[in-house]
Design an enzyme around this catalytic site. Structure first.
Site, PDB file in Angstrom:
ATOM      1  N   SER A  18      -5.352  76.410-121.108  1.00 58.71           N
ATOM      2  CA  SER A  18      -4.188  76.389-122.058  1.00 58.71           C
ATOM      3  C   SER A  18      -3.523  76.375-123.773  1.00 58.71           C
ATOM      4  CB  SER A  18      -2.980  74.953-121.453  1.00 58.71           C
ATOM      5  OG  SER A  18      -2.096  74.096-122.709  1.00 58.71           O
ATOM      6  N   HIS A  45      -2.220  80.229-120.398  1.00 57.02           N
ATOM      7  CA  HIS A  45      -1.135  78.901-119.465  1.00 57.02           C
ATOM      8  C   HIS A  45       0.013  78.521-121.244  1.00 57.02           C
ATOM      9  CE1 HIS A  45      -0.476  76.108-116.789  1.00 57.02           C
ATOM     10  NE2 HIS A  45      -0.232  75.057-117.905  1.00 57.02           N
ATOM     11  N   ASP A  86       2.163  75.908-122.331  1.00 64.48           N
ATOM     12  CA  ASP A  86       3.025  75.085-121.147  1.00 64.48           C
ATOM     13  C   ASP A  86       4.156  74.454-122.577  1.00 64.48           C
ATOM     14  OD1 ASP A  86      -0.278  73.353-121.533  1.00 64.48           O
ATOM     15  OD2 ASP A  86       1.358  73.046-119.475  1.00 64.48           O
ATOM     16  N   HIS A 103       4.434  77.676-117.780  1.00 71.78           N
ATOM     17  CA  HIS A 103       4.743  76.030-117.141  1.00 71.78           C
ATOM     18  C   HIS A 103       6.375  75.684-117.661  1.00 71.78           C
ATOM     19  CE1 HIS A 103       3.045  71.927-116.676  1.00 71.78           C
ATOM     20  NE2 HIS A 103       4.078  72.204-115.708  1.00 71.78           N
ATOM     21  N   MET A 148       0.226  68.507-111.388  1.00 69.12           N
ATOM     22  CA  MET A 148      -0.311  67.193-112.785  1.00 69.12           C
ATOM     23  C   MET A 148      -0.659  66.459-112.330  1.00 69.12           C
ATOM     24  SD  MET A 148       1.354  69.490-114.953  1.00 69.12           S
ATOM     25  CE  MET A 148       0.742  68.567-116.116  1.00 69.12           C
ATOM     26  N   GLY A 204       3.584  66.356-120.872  1.00 71.23           N
ATOM     27  CA  GLY A 204       3.633  66.209-121.937  1.00 71.23           C
ATOM     28  C   GLY A 204       3.017  66.022-123.523  1.00 71.23           C
ATOM     29  N   GLY A 237      -4.583  66.611-123.425  1.00 78.17           N
ATOM     30  CA  GLY A 237      -6.019  65.381-124.170  1.00 78.17           C
ATOM     31  C   GLY A 237      -6.301  64.080-123.585  1.00 78.17           C
ATOM     32  N   ASP A 287      -3.636  70.620-114.064  1.00 82.83           N
ATOM     33  CA  ASP A 287      -3.429  70.621-114.517  1.00 82.83           C
ATOM     34  C   ASP A 287      -3.365  69.718-115.431  1.00 82.83           C
ATOM     35  OD1 ASP A 287      -0.459  72.267-116.781  1.00 82.83           O
ATOM     36  OD2 ASP A 287      -2.178  71.093-117.217  1.00 82.83           O
ATOM     37  N   GLY A 288      -4.497  68.894-116.546  1.00 79.71           N
ATOM     38  CA  GLY A 288      -4.808  67.929-117.588  1.00 79.71           C
ATOM     39  C   GLY A 288      -5.889  67.095-116.971  1.00 79.71           C
ATOM     40  N   GLY A 289      -6.435  67.183-118.446  1.00 76.68           N
ATOM     41  CA  GLY A 289      -7.429  66.367-117.645  1.00 76.68           C
ATOM     42  C   GLY A 289      -9.027  66.820-117.553  1.00 76.68           C
ATOM     43  N   GLY A 334      -7.144  72.754-121.501  1.00 74.77           N
ATOM     44  CA  GLY A 334      -6.786  73.335-122.636  1.00 74.77           C
ATOM     45  C   GLY A 334      -7.627  71.832-124.208  1.00 74.77           C
TER      46      GLY A 334
HETATM   47  C1  DX5 Z   1       0.349  68.435-120.447  1.00 76.24           C
HETATM   48  C2  DX5 Z   1       0.230  69.749-119.969  1.00 76.24           C
HETATM   49  C3  DX5 Z   1      -1.875  69.176-120.568  1.00 76.24           C
HETATM   50  C4  DX5 Z   1      -2.157  71.182-120.807  1.00 76.24           C
HETATM   51  C5  DX5 Z   1      -3.787  70.554-120.445  1.00 76.24           C
HETATM   52  O1  DX5 Z   1       2.063  68.844-120.014  1.00 76.24           O
HETATM   53  O2  DX5 Z   1       0.410  70.277-119.706  1.00 76.24           O
HETATM   54  O3  DX5 Z   1      -2.176  68.880-119.378  1.00 76.24           O
HETATM   55  O4  DX5 Z   1      -1.822  71.820-120.150  1.00 76.24           O
HETATM   56  O5  DX5 Z   1      -4.160  68.937-120.501  1.00 76.24           O
HETATM   57  P1  DX5 Z   1      -5.398  69.561-120.818  1.00 76.24           P
HETATM   58  O6  DX5 Z   1      -5.888  69.785-122.360  1.00 76.24           O
HETATM   59  O7  DX5 Z   1      -5.951  67.669-121.148  1.00 76.24           O
HETATM   60  O8  DX5 Z   1      -6.552  70.381-120.773  1.00 76.24           O
HETATM   61 ZN    ZN Z   2       0.844  73.133-118.230  1.00 78.28          ZN
END
Ligand code: DX5
Ligand code: ZN
Length: 219
Positions: free
Chosen positions: A10, A35, A37, A68, A139, A144, A147, A177-179, A199
């Site tokens: 991302s 990706h 966001d 996304h 998700m 939003g 990190g 996606d996320g964490g 990301g």
């Molecule tokens: C949240 C975003 C995040 C980003 C990646 O809306 O969509 O999930 O893509 O997040 P991290 O930095 O946690 O990989």
């Molecule tokens: Zn995303």
């Protein structure tokens, strides 16, 4: 049928001042997709970028661009993202009354259609429209911001969805996606998710290309 695994960094937390170079670094690291966001400040409390950034990057890479859309009224934007060069456009189930019709429009524009759920939205919200999509984005943080901490229940959601897709004979990518970091990527993959959005764990690493390659080594 095992799905091909893909790494989709991302760019949300990349060095936006040197985006072109960052893309080359990700290519070197073995990224499969990029990706984006996209946030509108309404569907989520953050505002990021739109079609012009996608179009600019389209000119700088051959990597498929995975958009996304964390936006209200996604119907208004899908054509602009398709024209900008999106490979895949993911909308949120919570943001549209007719996901199946929107999936048909996205596919008619020549893009793959994805649908995403916030962590609090029950998975059965997809039941009536699942077969019209190429990908489901689970998700694993509240949308939003990058990190954030991975929500462990996301693994059960992926397992249940993979079972449901297999049972229905649906050849659907499951994206998470996320964490996601090197510590939990293997269990995310084992849960049935085959497309990982990463990301912070890549862009805040000492060597982002090396970090991307370390994720790919787990695939
Ligand atoms: C949240 C975003 C995040 C980003 C990646 O809306 O969509 O999930 O893509 O997040 P991290 O930095 O946690 O990989
Ligand atoms: Zn995303």
């Amino acid at each position: 049928m095992p799905k091909i695994r893909k790494l989709a960094p991302s760019i949300l937390n990349s060095d936006l001042l040197r985006l072109g170079e960052q893309v080359k670094i990700l290519e070197r690291g073995g990224a499969d997709w990029l990706h984006f966001d996209v946030m509108d400040g309404h569907f989520v409390p953050n505002l990021t970028f739109g079609p012009p950034v996608v179009a600019a990057i389209k000119g700088a890479t051959q990597l498929p661009l995975d958009c996304h859309l964390m936006v209200n009224d996604p119907e208004k934007f899908v054509e602009d993202f398709a024209r900008a060069g999106a490979f895949s456009i993911t909308i949120h189930r919570e943001a549209t009354n007719d996901p199946a019709a929107l999936a048909r429009r996205i596919r008619a524009l020549g893009c793959r259609a994805g649908i995403s759920l916030r962590p609090a939205t029950p998975m059965d919200a997809l039941d009536a429209c699942l077969s019209g999509f190429d990908m489901v984005l689970i998700m694993s943080v509240n949308p939003g911001f990058g990190g954030q901490k991975f929500i462990p229940e996301s693994l059960d959601r992926a397992r249940a969805l993979r079972r449901k897709c297999d049972g229905l004979g649906l050849d659907i990518d499951i994206q998470m996606d996320g964490g996601i970091g090197l510590r939990n990527a293997a269990e995310v993959l084992a849960s049935g998710a085959n497309v990982l959005v990463v990301g912070t764990a890549i862009f805040k690493a000492e060597d982002p290309a090396m970090a991307a390659a370390q994720f790919k080594a787990l695939f």
